[in-house]
Design a protein around this motif. Sequence first.
Motif, PDB file in Angstrom:
ATOM      1  N   ASN A 125       0.853  -1.183   0.000  1.00 53.77           N
ATOM      2  CA  ASN A 125       0.000   0.000   0.000  1.00 53.77           C
ATOM      3  C   ASN A 125       0.889   1.234   0.000  1.00 53.77           C
ATOM      4  O   ASN A 125       1.254   1.751   1.061  1.00 53.77           O
ATOM      5  CB  ASN A 125      -0.917  -0.007   1.227  1.00 53.77           C
ATOM      6  CG  ASN A 125      -1.840   1.213   1.278  1.00 53.77           C
ATOM      7  OD1 ASN A 125      -1.807   2.082   0.397  1.00 53.77           O
ATOM      8  ND2 ASN A 125      -2.670   1.292   2.317  1.00 53.77           N
ATOM      9  N   PRO A 126       1.263   1.732  -1.186  1.00 47.69           N
ATOM     10  CA  PRO A 126       2.196   2.869  -1.251  1.00 47.69           C
ATOM     11  C   PRO A 126       1.665   4.145  -0.593  1.00 47.69           C
ATOM     12  O   PRO A 126       2.445   5.048  -0.305  1.00 47.69           O
ATOM     13  CB  PRO A 126       2.391   3.074  -2.764  1.00 47.69           C
ATOM     14  CG  PRO A 126       2.007   1.769  -3.380  1.00 47.69           C
ATOM     15  CD  PRO A 126       0.920   1.217  -2.516  1.00 47.69           C
ATOM     16  N   ARG A 127       0.370   4.235  -0.347  1.00 48.41           N
ATOM     17  CA  ARG A 127      -0.201   5.436   0.257  1.00 48.41           C
ATOM     18  C   ARG A 127      -0.185   5.390   1.783  1.00 48.41           C
ATOM     19  O   ARG A 127      -0.501   6.386   2.441  1.00 48.41           O
ATOM     20  CB  ARG A 127      -1.651   5.625  -0.219  1.00 48.41           C
ATOM     21  CG  ARG A 127      -1.759   5.998  -1.693  1.00 48.41           C
ATOM     22  CD  ARG A 127      -3.228   6.109  -2.128  1.00 48.41           C
ATOM     23  NE  ARG A 127      -3.990   7.047  -1.299  1.00 48.41           N
ATOM     24  CZ  ARG A 127      -3.982   8.369  -1.446  1.00 48.41           C
ATOM     25  NH1 ARG A 127      -3.225   8.918  -2.377  1.00 48.41           N
ATOM     26  NH2 ARG A 127      -4.714   9.135  -0.666  1.00 48.41           N
ATOM     27  N   LEU A 191      -0.331  13.674  11.167  1.00 46.10           N
ATOM     28  CA  LEU A 191      -1.137  14.591  10.360  1.00 46.10           C
ATOM     29  C   LEU A 191      -0.291  15.268   9.282  1.00 46.10           C
ATOM     30  O   LEU A 191      -0.760  15.463   8.149  1.00 46.10           O
ATOM     31  CB  LEU A 191      -1.799  15.623  11.262  1.00 46.10           C
ATOM     32  CG  LEU A 191      -2.821  15.059  12.255  1.00 46.10           C
ATOM     33  CD1 LEU A 191      -3.420  16.174  13.103  1.00 46.10           C
ATOM     34  CD2 LEU A 191      -3.916  14.293  11.542  1.00 46.10           C
ATOM     35  N   ALA A 192       0.954  15.619   9.614  1.00 40.70           N
ATOM     36  CA  ALA A 192       1.831  16.222   8.605  1.00 40.70           C
ATOM     37  C   ALA A 192       2.095  15.242   7.456  1.00 40.70           C
ATOM     38  O   ALA A 192       2.080  15.619   6.277  1.00 40.70           O
ATOM     39  CB  ALA A 192       3.144  16.662   9.248  1.00 40.70           C
ATOM     40  N   ALA A 193       2.338  13.969   7.807  1.00 38.69           N
ATOM     41  CA  ALA A 193       2.606  12.969   6.770  1.00 38.69           C
ATOM     42  C   ALA A 193       1.370  12.700   5.917  1.00 38.69           C
ATOM     43  O   ALA A 193       1.471  12.466   4.704  1.00 38.69           O
ATOM     44  CB  ALA A 193       3.104  11.677   7.412  1.00 38.69           C
ATOM     45  N   TYR A 198      -1.460  13.586   0.656  1.00 40.21           N
ATOM     46  CA  TYR A 198      -2.468  14.178  -0.219  1.00 40.21           C
ATOM     47  C   TYR A 198      -1.804  14.973  -1.350  1.00 40.21           C
ATOM     48  O   TYR A 198      -2.322  15.050  -2.462  1.00 40.21           O
ATOM     49  CB  TYR A 198      -3.403  15.097   0.574  1.00 40.21           C
ATOM     50  CG  TYR A 198      -4.405  14.354   1.426  1.00 40.21           C
ATOM     51  CD1 TYR A 198      -5.100  13.262   0.932  1.00 40.21           C
ATOM     52  CD2 TYR A 198      -4.661  14.748   2.731  1.00 40.21           C
ATOM     53  CE1 TYR A 198      -6.017  12.573   1.705  1.00 40.21           C
ATOM     54  CE2 TYR A 198      -5.571  14.065   3.527  1.00 40.21           C
ATOM     55  CZ  TYR A 198      -6.252  12.978   3.001  1.00 40.21           C
ATOM     56  OH  TYR A 198      -7.159  12.302   3.773  1.00 40.21           O
ATOM     57  N   ARG A 199      -0.655  15.550  -1.069  1.00 41.13           N
ATOM     58  CA  ARG A 199       0.044  16.342  -2.083  1.00 41.13           C
ATOM     59  C   ARG A 199       0.823  15.468  -3.054  1.00 41.13           C
ATOM     60  O   ARG A 199       0.864  15.742  -4.250  1.00 41.13           O
ATOM     61  CB  ARG A 199       0.989  17.326  -1.379  1.00 41.13           C
ATOM     62  CG  ARG A 199       1.654  18.327  -2.331  1.00 41.13           C
ATOM     63  CD  ARG A 199       2.455  19.373  -1.577  1.00 41.13           C
ATOM     64  NE  ARG A 199       3.607  18.792  -0.889  1.00 41.13           N
ATOM     65  CZ  ARG A 199       3.714  18.686   0.428  1.00 41.13           C
ATOM     66  NH1 ARG A 199       2.720  19.097   1.209  1.00 41.13           N
ATOM     67  NH2 ARG A 199       4.787  18.150   0.979  1.00 41.13           N
ATOM     68  N   THR A 200       1.440  14.387  -2.556  1.00 40.72           N
ATOM     69  CA  THR A 200       2.332  13.574  -3.398  1.00 40.72           C
ATOM     70  C   THR A 200       1.726  12.240  -3.821  1.00 40.72           C
ATOM     71  O   THR A 200       2.210  11.620  -4.766  1.00 40.72           O
ATOM     72  CB  THR A 200       3.626  13.267  -2.628  1.00 40.72           C
ATOM     73  OG1 THR A 200       3.325  12.434  -1.493  1.00 40.72           O
ATOM     74  CG2 THR A 200       4.298  14.551  -2.149  1.00 40.72           C
ATOM     75  N   GLY A 201       0.712  11.787  -3.094  1.00 42.80           N
ATOM     76  CA  GLY A 201       0.126  10.494  -3.383  1.00 42.80           C
ATOM     77  C   GLY A 201       0.874   9.323  -2.771  1.00 42.80           C
ATOM     78  O   GLY A 201       0.491   8.167  -2.953  1.00 42.80           O
ATOM     79  N   VAL A 202       1.934   9.601  -2.015  1.00 41.16           N
ATOM     80  CA  VAL A 202       2.799   8.537  -1.498  1.00 41.16           C
ATOM     81  C   VAL A 202       2.929   8.678   0.014  1.00 41.16           C
ATOM     82  O   VAL A 202       3.170   9.769   0.539  1.00 41.16           O
ATOM     83  CB  VAL A 202       4.194   8.598  -2.161  1.00 41.16           C
ATOM     84  CG1 VAL A 202       5.099   7.495  -1.615  1.00 41.16           C
ATOM     85  CG2 VAL A 202       4.073   8.484  -3.671  1.00 41.16           C
ATOM     86  N   GLY A 203       2.797   7.553   0.713  1.00 41.23           N
ATOM     87  CA  GLY A 203       3.020   7.534   2.148  1.00 41.23           C
ATOM     88  C   GLY A 203       4.496   7.471   2.485  1.00 41.23           C
ATOM     89  O   GLY A 203       5.354   7.391   1.599  1.00 41.23           O
TER      90      GLY A 203
END
Length: 392
Positions: A125-127, A191-193, A198-203
Amino acid sequence: MTSVTDTTQSLLGALAGLRVVDLTGVVLGPYATQILGDYGADVIKIEPPGGDIMRQAGPMKHLGMGHIFINTNRNKRSVVLDLRQAEQREALLALCDTADVLTYNIRPASMARLGLSFEALHARNPRLVVCGAYGYSEGGPYSDWPAYDDLIQGAACIPWLMTQSGSHEPRYVPATFADRVTGLHMVHAVLAAVIARYRTGVGQHVEVPMFECLLQFVLGEHLGGETWQPPIAPMGHSRMLAANRKPYATQDGHICALMYTDKHWQSFLRLIGQPELFTTNPRFGTQSQRIAHIDALYDFVGEHMRTRTSAQWLQDLAQHDIPVMPMMKLDDLLTDPHLTATEGWLDIPHPHEGLLRQLRPPVRMTNTPTGVWRPAPTLGQHTQEVLREIGR
């Protein structure tokens, strides 16, 4: 008191729709994930067959529902999984496939042995945001050391600082101070991550070490002259370390008062009939001089505080706009007029524990309210419910 908010209102919370799989136990992680739940996140607490160890910390009415557990695990669903069993570990992985965040507070090496390393989770799950909170950051000589609140307080100088400020022996802060400070860091780091995702699509993997988090609190004041290189003064902040920085004894008790600004000191000196000291005694006239002589000034105030009752001082200081509060005892909070007026206490009906008393979440929002959507769960209460949601 006011009653618990209806469960359906969790859909209105700021984090509604955010799913958090919570592998944490004891206090640090559960405190953090409870806050996320207060904001409306769907927090799924994964517990071993024996449950979170804090379930057994009394007092309690029923086995497995200790008071600390109840006060750090509201707004969560409890799922029991034995991660040593391959099938149940696979169920956890399937749950992580549906999640936004995974939190844990065991050492990363232990997570890797369970097949739950960040790399393995990220591949599925890359997110997913994976947040680990543990004693010390990776890469240093303390990395593999066990960590509990008392140990981290010791490492961050808290007991030693107590002796420097007048205690006759080293003492810990009588609360899980390191756990809860780190838990607050964990909340904002998660929350920052999530915002970055949301900006990059990647966790990403997020590390929240207790030692370094608590040092941010301690050294914010006590780095002192070592703030500059080369140093210009010793470490330590004189006001925090003043032996006389403590509640003032009055004729019949204690109060907490603080003369801080020029206006406060001028008002206090007028109140005790010595207004001329502000201009004639250099210790009073400027903030830098007051800090340089702070322990003597605390002693000066203390001598005058003994001349009146607590009620007299509370009235007199408030009338002169000098910051003051009574020194509260734990029992006083149950009938505190401010908490009563602001509905700070909640009556929470629990299906097994009866009526529970809890503090309302401290943060309030106009459009996305915080709330207590559900009381702390019994062990495994939601196992079947959650597993059905992921088709297992």
